[in-house]
Design an enzyme around this catalytic site. Sequence first.
Site, PDB file in Angstrom:
ATOM      1  N   GLY A  46      36.326  62.525   1.876  1.00 42.16           N
ATOM      2  CA  GLY A  46      35.799  61.789   3.014  1.00 42.16           C
ATOM      3  C   GLY A  46      35.969  62.602   4.286  1.00 42.16           C
ATOM      4  CD  GLN A  51      38.620  63.581   9.417  1.00 43.12           C
ATOM      5  OE1 GLN A  51      37.896  62.839   8.767  1.00 43.12           O
ATOM      6  NE2 GLN A  51      39.582  64.307   8.873  1.00 43.12           N
ATOM      7  CB  CYS A  95      44.121  63.441   6.669  1.00 45.74           C
ATOM      8  SG  CYS A  95      42.911  63.313   7.995  1.00 45.74           S
ATOM      9  CG  LEU A  96      39.394  67.056   4.693  1.00 49.45           C
ATOM     10  CD1 LEU A  96      37.869  67.065   4.704  1.00 49.45           C
ATOM     11  CD2 LEU A  96      39.935  68.104   3.728  1.00 49.45           C
ATOM     12  CG  HIS A 137      41.777  58.095   5.160  1.00 49.15           C
ATOM     13  ND1 HIS A 137      43.060  58.552   4.943  1.00 49.15           N
ATOM     14  CD2 HIS A 137      41.159  59.064   5.892  1.00 49.15           C
ATOM     15  CE1 HIS A 137      43.200  59.738   5.526  1.00 49.15           C
ATOM     16  NE2 HIS A 137      42.066  60.077   6.102  1.00 49.15           N
ATOM     17  CD  GLU A 138      37.331  59.583   5.862  1.00 51.85           C
ATOM     18  OE1 GLU A 138      37.211  59.943   7.040  1.00 51.85           O
ATOM     19  OE2 GLU A 138      38.030  60.206   5.028  1.00 51.85           O
ATOM     20  CG  HIS A 141      39.730  59.519  10.493  1.00 53.34           C
ATOM     21  ND1 HIS A 141      40.576  60.299  11.236  1.00 53.34           N
ATOM     22  CD2 HIS A 141      39.927  59.901   9.200  1.00 53.34           C
ATOM     23  CE1 HIS A 141      41.255  61.111  10.453  1.00 53.34           C
ATOM     24  NE2 HIS A 141      40.881  60.887   9.206  1.00 53.34           N
TER      25      HIS A 141
END
Length: 175
Positions: A46, A51, A95-96, A137-138, A141
Amino acid sequence: MTIRPIILHPDPRLKKACAPVDRVTPEIEKLAADMLATMYDAPGVGLAAPQVGVLRRLFVMDAQRDPEAEPRPTVMLNPEITWKSDELNVYEEGCLSIPEQYAEVTRPAQVRVEWLGLDGKQHSEEFDGLWATCAQHEIDHLDGVLFIDHISAVRRQMITRRMIKLKRERARDPD
């Protein structure tokens, strides 16, 4: 499609709530395509627009883990969770924007999400397992919330210190 740089924590843009996407435009379609390419390249399941430095309510995901199955790239504009199960699930999240850091996070096991698709139509789907975790999670964000905001303050501070050190090291040695 362009691979975009992923912003690393701590960065103030990751803590801001995002503005809605007014309508599907060529710029939004390009952003979504770039984000999918960036997510697959990372690799991740994701990626939210903040991000990559865009403070809009858009994220992409593909939690298809079976190597035999077709990829299922999903693009959500203005996603909203409209139902959450009472049953909870614990998943070790990463997480990226917080590379190589993981923590167990408890979230609802199933969710129903409504969103605007790139086709300009409203969609609704129930997700479970990794798909449900990823969607939550997204969406976090998009609200300026990171997965580390769901863990203890001590653990969060430890991860943040590691990220500050990593950013310093990358600034000194960009390759």
